[in-house]
Design a protein around this motif. Sequence first.
Motif, PDB file in Angstrom:
ATOM      1  N   GLU A   1       2.251   1.576  -3.454  1.00  0.00           N
ATOM      2  CA  GLU A   1       1.147   1.991  -4.320  1.00  0.00           C
ATOM      3  C   GLU A   1       0.863   3.487  -4.168  1.00  0.00           C
ATOM      4  O   GLU A   1       0.597   4.182  -5.151  1.00  0.00           O
ATOM      5  CB  GLU A   1      -0.093   1.180  -3.958  1.00  0.00           C
ATOM      6  CG  GLU A   1      -1.284   1.434  -4.838  1.00  0.00           C
ATOM      7  CD  GLU A   1      -2.448   0.566  -4.426  1.00  0.00           C
ATOM      8  OE1 GLU A   1      -2.847  -0.276  -5.247  1.00  0.00           O
ATOM      9  OE2 GLU A   1      -2.957   0.720  -3.295  1.00  0.00           O
TER      10      GLU A   1
ATOM     11  N   ARG B   1      -9.953   6.065   3.401  1.00  0.00           N
ATOM     12  CA  ARG B   1      -9.828   5.079   4.481  1.00  0.00           C
ATOM     13  C   ARG B   1      -8.618   4.169   4.251  1.00  0.00           C
ATOM     14  O   ARG B   1      -7.834   3.918   5.164  1.00  0.00           O
ATOM     15  CB  ARG B   1     -11.108   4.248   4.587  1.00  0.00           C
ATOM     16  CG  ARG B   1     -11.130   3.318   5.801  1.00  0.00           C
ATOM     17  CD  ARG B   1     -12.290   2.343   5.747  1.00  0.00           C
ATOM     18  NE  ARG B   1     -12.219   1.408   4.624  1.00  0.00           N
ATOM     19  CZ  ARG B   1     -11.382   0.378   4.553  1.00  0.00           C
ATOM     20  NH1 ARG B   1     -10.521   0.143   5.510  1.00  0.00           N
ATOM     21  NH2 ARG B   1     -11.395  -0.423   3.503  1.00  0.00           N
ATOM     22  N   GLN B   2      -8.450   3.707   3.023  1.00  0.00           N
ATOM     23  CA  GLN B   2      -7.313   2.841   2.706  1.00  0.00           C
ATOM     24  C   GLN B   2      -5.987   3.572   2.941  1.00  0.00           C
ATOM     25  O   GLN B   2      -5.045   3.009   3.525  1.00  0.00           O
ATOM     26  CB  GLN B   2      -7.388   2.381   1.254  1.00  0.00           C
ATOM     27  CG  GLN B   2      -8.516   1.448   0.948  1.00  0.00           C
ATOM     28  CD  GLN B   2      -8.710   1.255  -0.546  1.00  0.00           C
ATOM     29  OE1 GLN B   2      -8.139   1.981  -1.380  1.00  0.00           O
ATOM     30  NE2 GLN B   2      -9.532   0.281  -0.909  1.00  0.00           N
ATOM     31  N   LEU B   3      -5.932   4.805   2.480  1.00  0.00           N
ATOM     32  CA  LEU B   3      -4.697   5.584   2.652  1.00  0.00           C
ATOM     33  C   LEU B   3      -4.439   5.896   4.116  1.00  0.00           C
ATOM     34  O   LEU B   3      -3.277   5.930   4.548  1.00  0.00           O
ATOM     35  CB  LEU B   3      -4.767   6.867   1.820  1.00  0.00           C
ATOM     36  CG  LEU B   3      -4.612   6.670   0.315  1.00  0.00           C
ATOM     37  CD1 LEU B   3      -5.066   7.917  -0.429  1.00  0.00           C
ATOM     38  CD2 LEU B   3      -3.177   6.312  -0.044  1.00  0.00           C
TER      39      LEU B   3
ATOM     40  N   GLY C   1       0.805  -1.217   0.000  1.00  0.00           N
ATOM     41  CA  GLY C   1       0.000   0.000   0.000  1.00  0.00           C
ATOM     42  C   GLY C   1       0.834   1.261   0.000  1.00  0.00           C
ATOM     43  O   GLY C   1       0.464   2.271  -0.610  1.00  0.00           O
TER      44      GLY C   1
ATOM     45  N   GLN D   1      -5.155   3.959   6.633  1.00  0.00           N
ATOM     46  CA  GLN D   1      -4.574   2.732   7.178  1.00  0.00           C
ATOM     47  C   GLN D   1      -3.108   2.589   6.759  1.00  0.00           C
ATOM     48  O   GLN D   1      -2.252   2.214   7.558  1.00  0.00           O
ATOM     49  CB  GLN D   1      -5.373   1.510   6.733  1.00  0.00           C
ATOM     50  CG  GLN D   1      -6.721   1.411   7.380  1.00  0.00           C
ATOM     51  CD  GLN D   1      -7.522   0.229   6.863  1.00  0.00           C
ATOM     52  OE1 GLN D   1      -7.294  -0.279   5.756  1.00  0.00           O
ATOM     53  NE2 GLN D   1      -8.478  -0.209   7.662  1.00  0.00           N
ATOM     54  N   THR D   2      -2.843   2.900   5.507  1.00  0.00           N
ATOM     55  CA  THR D   2      -1.471   2.849   5.001  1.00  0.00           C
ATOM     56  C   THR D   2      -0.594   3.825   5.773  1.00  0.00           C
ATOM     57  O   THR D   2       0.530   3.498   6.172  1.00  0.00           O
ATOM     58  CB  THR D   2      -1.446   3.181   3.497  1.00  0.00           C
ATOM     59  OG1 THR D   2      -2.188   2.175   2.795  1.00  0.00           O
ATOM     60  CG2 THR D   2      -0.044   3.258   2.947  1.00  0.00           C
TER      61      THR D   2
ATOM     62  N   HIS E   1       0.281   2.624   9.261  1.00  0.00           N
ATOM     63  CA  HIS E   1       1.350   1.623   9.193  1.00  0.00           C
ATOM     64  C   HIS E   1       2.704   2.300   8.980  1.00  0.00           C
ATOM     65  O   HIS E   1       3.699   1.950   9.617  1.00  0.00           O
ATOM     66  CB  HIS E   1       1.061   0.626   8.070  1.00  0.00           C
ATOM     67  CG  HIS E   1       2.047  -0.478   8.008  1.00  0.00           C
ATOM     68  ND1 HIS E   1       3.154  -0.434   7.201  1.00  0.00           N
ATOM     69  CD2 HIS E   1       2.121  -1.648   8.686  1.00  0.00           C
ATOM     70  CE1 HIS E   1       3.853  -1.531   7.371  1.00  0.00           C
ATOM     71  NE2 HIS E   1       3.249  -2.286   8.264  1.00  0.00           N
TER      72      HIS E   1
ATOM     73  N   GLU F   1     -13.641   5.738   0.402  1.00  0.00           N
ATOM     74  CA  GLU F   1     -13.033   4.423   0.627  1.00  0.00           C
ATOM     75  C   GLU F   1     -11.523   4.518   0.409  1.00  0.00           C
ATOM     76  O   GLU F   1     -10.742   3.931   1.152  1.00  0.00           O
ATOM     77  CB  GLU F   1     -13.657   3.371  -0.290  1.00  0.00           C
ATOM     78  CG  GLU F   1     -13.064   1.985  -0.138  1.00  0.00           C
ATOM     79  CD  GLU F   1     -13.196   1.394   1.263  1.00  0.00           C
ATOM     80  OE1 GLU F   1     -12.347   0.553   1.617  1.00  0.00           O
ATOM     81  OE2 GLU F   1     -14.112   1.769   2.008  1.00  0.00           O
ATOM     82  N   ARG F   2     -11.112   5.268  -0.588  1.00  0.00           N
ATOM     83  CA  ARG F   2      -9.670   5.448  -0.830  1.00  0.00           C
ATOM     84  C   ARG F   2      -9.033   6.216   0.318  1.00  0.00           C
ATOM     85  O   ARG F   2      -7.913   5.904   0.722  1.00  0.00           O
ATOM     86  CB  ARG F   2      -9.444   6.180  -2.168  1.00  0.00           C
ATOM     87  CG  ARG F   2      -7.985   6.324  -2.531  1.00  0.00           C
ATOM     88  CD  ARG F   2      -7.332   4.981  -2.769  1.00  0.00           C
ATOM     89  NE  ARG F   2      -5.922   5.162  -3.081  1.00  0.00           N
ATOM     90  CZ  ARG F   2      -4.972   4.318  -2.686  1.00  0.00           C
ATOM     91  NH1 ARG F   2      -5.276   3.234  -2.007  1.00  0.00           N
ATOM     92  NH2 ARG F   2      -3.715   4.545  -2.992  1.00  0.00           N
TER      93      ARG F   2
END
Length: 85
Positions: A16, A67-69, A13, A71-72, A75, A64-65
Amino acid sequence: MQDLLDYCDLEHGEIEAIAEHEHIPMAVAAEMSEVLLCSPEGVCQLHAMIIENMQHALDAGHYERVRQLAQTYQHLQRRHPIPGA
């Protein structure tokens, strides 16, 4: 491609996110990630890239993107915190 990702010190991620930010292929982003992690300035730049990606996704209404970012980014903060923070 998987061999290249296995070699990197970042997760899929995160690589990406670099590719998305820089508009480059994943393989190039994987190589770039190793350069970014070699200096405090590069780590800061990596943090900024993901934050900018989140802002662009938010502006576009791609929640949604975002949210994904997020989380990334969490991390990334755990594994490679901003130097001096």
